[in-house]
Write an enzyme that holds these catalytic residues in place. Sequence first.
Site, PDB file in Angstrom:
ATOM      1  N   SER A  67       0.806  -1.228   0.000  1.00 24.31           N
ATOM      2  CA  SER A  67       0.000   0.000   0.000  1.00 24.31           C
ATOM      3  C   SER A  67       0.834   1.270   0.000  1.00 24.31           C
ATOM      4  O   SER A  67       0.330   2.338  -0.361  1.00 24.31           O
ATOM      5  CB  SER A  67      -0.944   0.007   1.208  1.00 24.31           C
ATOM      6  OG  SER A  67      -0.211   0.007   2.427  1.00 24.31           O
ATOM      7  N   ASP A 101      -3.702   8.507   7.370  1.00 21.93           N
ATOM      8  CA  ASP A 101      -4.575   7.625   8.137  1.00 21.93           C
ATOM      9  C   ASP A 101      -3.710   6.951   9.197  1.00 21.93           C
ATOM     10  O   ASP A 101      -2.596   7.386   9.460  1.00 21.93           O
ATOM     11  CB  ASP A 101      -5.327   6.629   7.228  1.00 21.93           C
ATOM     12  CG  ASP A 101      -4.409   5.665   6.484  1.00 21.93           C
ATOM     13  OD1 ASP A 101      -3.237   5.501   6.891  1.00 21.93           O
ATOM     14  OD2 ASP A 101      -4.853   5.073   5.484  1.00 21.93           O
ATOM     15  N   HIS A 131      -0.534   5.242   7.090  1.00 21.96           N
ATOM     16  CA  HIS A 131       0.142   5.761   5.910  1.00 21.96           C
ATOM     17  C   HIS A 131       0.477   7.243   6.062  1.00 21.96           C
ATOM     18  O   HIS A 131      -0.338   8.014   6.571  1.00 21.96           O
ATOM     19  CB  HIS A 131      -0.732   5.557   4.667  1.00 21.96           C
ATOM     20  CG  HIS A 131      -1.087   4.130   4.416  1.00 21.96           C
ATOM     21  ND1 HIS A 131      -2.274   3.576   4.864  1.00 21.96           N
ATOM     22  CD2 HIS A 131      -0.410   3.137   3.789  1.00 21.96           C
ATOM     23  CE1 HIS A 131      -2.315   2.297   4.508  1.00 21.96           C
ATOM     24  NE2 HIS A 131      -1.191   2.005   3.858  1.00 21.96           N
TER      25      HIS A 131
END
Length: 335
Positions: A40, A310, A313
């Site tokens: 991610s 978030d 991240h």
Amino acid sequence: MAFTTLSYTKIMMILILIMLENTYVKTQKIVPAVFVFGDSVVDVGNNNNLPTLIKSNFPPYGRDFTDHKSTGRFSNGKLAIDYLIDALFFESYPQAYLSTHGSSNELLIGANFASAASGYDDSTANLYFSISLSKQLQYFGEYQSRIVGMVGQANASSIFSGGLYIVSAGTSDLIQNYYISPILQNLHSMGARKIGVASLGPLGCLPGAITLFGFGNNNQCVDRLNYDAIYFNTRLNSTSQMLRNRLPDLNLLVLDIYQPLYNLINNPIENGFYETRKGCCGLGMVETALLCNSLSIGTCSNASDHIFWDAFHPSQAANHLLSTYMIGAGYSLVY
């Protein structure tokens, strides 16, 4: 005020970019293509096309990106890899491979094969219905066949050997290095010669990790998770050195993300940040993927104050600073 590591690398990056500006026309790419593999941290939208809950193609993700568009990037805006590609003078970003439709303009500058929730261990990706690294390499092989069909074998080989390869994974599985070596050797056998492998960051300092595993530590980083990341990075460096000895034509560089991000978290004010414990999205404690949405209560108005977008991240602002280190450290990969 004393210089932090990131302050120093920002200065170095400015000097490097000035030198590059004097050497190249801005529209001339320094490498012919960029190929990205991982999780991610570098996924730009492959998971949008998968039956997984680990995706971010909805607001407020992407609210500070071009046209305020949610692309599938796990950030409010650009990722560190985007800034790296900017510095290489690309006019557009290599697209998520699963979103490309065969356009030569898209494919000839490379492709992004990364998938959120994947890892060096295939079982990690299988658990979340994402794309494992071995499957990402299969897609890369498919991509190579398409490029050969477009421009011929000789031109395609030049793109593959001259391209820059970035691998960023491990956060989701944190495993031993015996999963890493085959991935890099396979990339080499498929034509890759310039490979940058990102280390793990300080996992114990991620807001979500502190929430889930930091009981009784007064909101401080979880040391045992950071020790695990340091151990992983040590093994990654050892494996990389072994591969360099075995494959002398391979330009392989480990990009240390741990220390720059750790320094940033511990010196936020000096680098323009005011919040290190909470992500911007929602309450900032556990939200990521579907839990970070347009209805998440408490989402901040200015993400540039936060190191994290978030709970897992970095924000666009933090990615920008991290990219300056990556670009400076990775200079030897492209020259």
